[in-house]
Design a protein around this motif. Sequence first.
Motif, short mmCIF file in Angstrom:
data_model
loop_
_atom_site.label_atom_id
_atom_site.label_comp_id
_atom_site.label_asym_id
_atom_site.label_seq_id
_atom_site.Cartn_x
_atom_site.Cartn_y
_atom_site.Cartn_z
N VAL A 58 0.82 -1.21 0.00
CA VAL A 58 0.00 0.00 0.00
C VAL A 58 0.85 1.26 0.00
O VAL A 58 1.87 1.33 0.70
CB VAL A 58 -0.94 -0.02 1.24
N GLY B 207 -5.32 1.35 0.14
CA GLY B 207 -5.46 0.36 1.20
C GLY B 207 -6.33 0.91 2.30
O GLY B 207 -6.37 2.13 2.52
N CYS C 280 -7.78 -0.04 6.40
CA CYS C 280 -7.66 -0.93 7.55
C CYS C 280 -8.74 -0.62 8.57
O CYS C 280 -8.99 0.54 8.91
CB CYS C 280 -6.28 -0.78 8.20
N TYR D 198 -6.11 -3.06 -1.32
CA TYR D 198 -6.13 -4.06 -0.25
C TYR D 198 -6.97 -3.60 0.93
O TYR D 198 -6.99 -2.41 1.27
CB TYR D 198 -4.71 -4.34 0.26
N PHE E 128 -7.47 -4.52 5.12
CA PHE E 128 -6.80 -5.15 6.26
C PHE E 128 -7.72 -5.08 7.47
O PHE E 128 -8.35 -4.04 7.72
CB PHE E 128 -5.49 -4.43 6.60
N PHE F 193 -13.95 -9.47 -2.21
CA PHE F 193 -12.50 -9.58 -2.10
C PHE F 193 -12.04 -11.01 -2.40
O PHE F 193 -12.80 -11.96 -2.25
CB PHE F 193 -12.03 -9.18 -0.70
N SER G 184 -5.75 -9.89 5.52
CA SER G 184 -5.71 -9.04 4.33
C SER G 184 -6.40 -9.74 3.17
O SER G 184 -6.50 -10.97 3.11
CB SER G 184 -4.26 -8.72 3.96
N ALA G 185 -6.87 -8.93 2.22
CA ALA G 185 -7.46 -9.45 1.00
C ALA G 185 -7.37 -8.37 -0.07
O ALA G 185 -7.25 -7.18 0.23
CB ALA G 185 -8.91 -9.86 1.22
N LYS G 186 -7.42 -8.80 -1.33
CA LYS G 186 -7.21 -7.88 -2.47
C LYS G 186 -8.48 -7.73 -3.29
O LYS G 186 -9.24 -8.69 -3.47
CB LYS G 186 -6.07 -8.41 -3.33
N LYS G 187 -8.70 -6.53 -3.79
CA LYS G 187 -9.76 -6.29 -4.75
C LYS G 187 -9.18 -6.45 -6.15
O LYS G 187 -8.31 -5.69 -6.56
CB LYS G 187 -10.34 -4.88 -4.57
N ARG G 188 -9.65 -7.46 -6.85
CA ARG G 188 -9.11 -7.73 -8.20
C ARG G 188 -9.70 -6.78 -9.23
O ARG G 188 -10.83 -6.37 -9.13
CB ARG G 188 -9.44 -9.18 -8.60
#
Length: 323
Positions: free
Chosen positions: A158, A227, A229, A258, A260, A303, A319-323
């Motif tokens: 991030v 990012g 959180c 991302y 968190f 996510f 954590s996880a990602k937005k594609r």
Amino acid sequence: MGNYTFACLKVAAQLDIAGLINEGYNTSAALAEKLQLSNKGMQLYLLALHHLGYVNIEDQHYTNSELTENYLNKSSPYYWGEVLLDPFAIYDINHLDKKILTSLKREYELECKGHSVTDMWQQGEMDSDSAAAFTHLMHSQGFASAVTAASKGMFSPVKTLLDAGAGSGTIALAFCDTYPERSALLFDLAPVCEAAKEYVQKFKKAEQITIVKGDLFSAEWPKGFDGICFSNVLHDWLEPVGQSLVEKAFCLLPSGGYIFIHDMLYDEKRLTPSLFSFHLYMNHGAQLFSEPELYKLLVNAGFKAPQTHPSLGYFSVISAKKR
């Protein structure tokens, strides 16, 4: 005898035992004279602190342990006195039995000035005194884990991090200290942000951290981050509210951004997470989320591939990602 453990730590914070020992009052007689207390009682009290791991004893002289220097020394960034001094009387042993029975009747009672703290959060009506007390308490509780998480590289993908429902900005502060060339946004209710300014100034992060006042539930969130959180936030709410906050984060993050979640994870096989979850239930009617429950919230929001990163003690970052 377990009731004495927390009480001894509270008294250590009230009397500033760590500070006095560092000033040279390092015998029971010297401490007793300084505080105008019983020498014999002080000897027995310090022996209890020794067995708890907070005081070292050699030739009837006392020094602070590493544990004390980290958590009972007022000059430490990880000072826990704000928790131990207990401004909301959360841990009052004379009250806990009533609090347990009351919560089992579905009446939750973390209050300040006769008002529910949960209601004040959700309605954006937190007064400045309550906000300051709660912000200081939560900073003490979460900062060491936030620093550990950042130092382990958990936020490394991030560039600009939104600390949502930030309190003192424990995550924002730790992130900016680890990455001096990056920036963070601290987002919370206006009275909380006033308290957070103290920490931003104390840690000299004003050039990196932008403070944005607003309500998680009704205000427009800040923009320009990759990012986000939630640190010790989701556990104060039931699943539908947690789901809505995670979904809002998904909508606001850019592709490749991302999320968190920094929190203690519920584990019915371990005592401390079980007690903390019950503590949240007593205060707010809420609970800790387990790893599978948080994964479900994230995947339902869109996510991909959630991961768990152990932080300090019982705390982790998911954590996880937005594609």
